[in-house]
Design an enzyme around this catalytic site. Structure first.
Site, PDB file in Angstrom:
ATOM      1  N   GLU A 177       3.690  -6.936   1.786  1.00  0.00           N
ATOM      2  CA  GLU A 177       3.053  -7.713   2.850  1.00  0.00           C
ATOM      3  C   GLU A 177       1.892  -8.574   2.357  1.00  0.00           C
ATOM      4  O   GLU A 177       1.364  -9.401   3.102  1.00  0.00           O
ATOM      5  CB  GLU A 177       2.567  -6.763   3.947  1.00  0.00           C
ATOM      6  CG  GLU A 177       3.716  -6.141   4.735  1.00  0.00           C
ATOM      7  CD  GLU A 177       3.261  -5.126   5.756  1.00  0.00           C
ATOM      8  OE1 GLU A 177       2.118  -4.651   5.636  1.00  0.00           O
ATOM      9  OE2 GLU A 177       4.038  -4.812   6.668  1.00  0.00           O
ATOM     10  N   GLU A 199      12.352  11.989  -7.824  1.00  0.00           N
ATOM     11  CA  GLU A 199      10.921  12.286  -7.957  1.00  0.00           C
ATOM     12  C   GLU A 199      10.630  13.371  -8.983  1.00  0.00           C
ATOM     13  O   GLU A 199       9.473  13.611  -9.330  1.00  0.00           O
ATOM     14  CB  GLU A 199      10.347  12.717  -6.611  1.00  0.00           C
ATOM     15  CG  GLU A 199      10.815  14.077  -6.135  1.00  0.00           C
ATOM     16  CD  GLU A 199      10.155  14.489  -4.826  1.00  0.00           C
ATOM     17  OE1 GLU A 199       9.581  15.587  -4.798  1.00  0.00           O
ATOM     18  OE2 GLU A 199      10.215  13.722  -3.855  1.00  0.00           O
TER      19      GLU A 199
END
Length: 318
Positions: A106, A137
């Site tokens: 953004e 992960e």
């Protein structure tokens, strides 16, 4: 690289000790404990579920507020790194990774940053954004390799995001980032260990408490993470001159919505009418900050851009 284990609250030097429960939890991480207020959630009506979740969410802002000094410290670190030509790099897995990627993505449309300035690195890569790859992960070496791939160096600030505080991918990435000279931080939602506090330049730990659904850290922990990342990136953009008053003047027009917003910013900032705002925005190449300097200084777009570059992007100095 060894996985860093969570520790009981009493080992956190920054926070007061919590009273010991009669029966110690099976897992010391707050993110893995059961919430006593939601143990009968499966017997509630829809409205009761909404009220319960809403009441729990009210705890998030207060928990984030407790970390205000650490968040401000993170902003200062980011501003310093950006001023030296460095980058802000978020690293995470699962929900934490997605929130980092979201915040990074953004920045270019909102503040006209180069796409490389704020980056989101996620375990499992692009595919993990769309479909969970939980096993990704577990590999600290992959996190380390991601830092090598991006040539992280002493100019950069790398923020690891892991609600539980124990994600191996994140620890691997931060360890390699430190080896390469970068400054590092950690954002988690459980009690930070002394090792974690000593290893990083800043540790941010909003303690939102156990989730409504045990272990579902996309909920309160995710909300707290989003709030903290908003503060860090927004604070850094304000401090680096990309906001004038409270207006996003480094906005670059790329669609009708932003054209309208850019024109309204010029109308409010300069006191011009809509046609003049449209003319200025067109002449500036769709860059609000350039348009403001053009109008105030009576110069063309090229000169306005030169002045902004000389002033480090500050309108007042241009």
């Amino acid at each position: 690289m060894p996985e860093v284990k969570a520790v009981p609250p009493t080992m956190d030097a920054r926070k007061p000790s919590s009273p010991s429960p009669a029966t110690p939890p099976l897992d010391a991480r707050l993110t893995e404990q059961r919430n006593p207020r939601s143990m009968r959630i499966d017997q509630l009506s829809s409205l009761e579920i909404v009220d319960l979740i809403n009441n729990e969410d009210r705890l998030v802002a207060a928990a984030v507020s407790e970390e205000r000094l650490q968040i401000a410290r993170a902003i200062d670190l980011v501003v310093d790194c950006l001023g030296r030509g460095g980058r802000l790099v978020y690293v995470g897995a699962g929900t934490s990774g997605r929130l980092g990627v979201l915040d990074a993505s953004e920045m270019p449309p909102t503040y006209r940053t180069h796409p490389d300035m704020v980056q989101g690195v996620m375990a499992g890569g692009y595919e993990a954004l769309l479909r969970a790859q939980e096993g990704a992960e577990d590999h600290p070496g992959d996190g380390a390799a991601a830092m090598d791939d991006r040539n992280v160096d002493r100019r950069d600030f790398v923020l690891g995001i892991a609600a539980s505080g124990t994600t191996p991918y994140v620890h691997g990435a931060l360890a390699r980032a430190r080896e390469r000279g970068a400054r590092t931080g950690f954002l988690l939602c459980t009690y930070p260990s002394e090792e974690l506090l000593q290893s990083h330049d800043v540790v941010i730990a909003p303690l939102v408490g156990p989730e409504v659904v045990t272990g579902s850290t996309r909920m309160k922990a995710g909300t707290a993470t989003k709030m903290v990342l908003n503060m860090i990136s927004t604070g850094a953009m304000v401090r680096t001159g990309k906001v004038y008053g409270n207006l996003m003047v480094d906005l670059q027009v790329t669609c009708q919505k932003l054209q309208d917003r850019g024109e309204r910013i010029l109308m409010e900032t300069l006191g011009v009418d809509r046609p003049e705002a449209t003319r200025l925005l067109d002449a500036s190449g769709g860059h609000v900050k350039t348009a403001i300097v053009m109008w105030r200084s009576g110069v063309d777009a090229a000169e306005a851009r030169r002045r902004l570059e000389q002033s480090g992007g500050s309108i007042s100095g241009a």
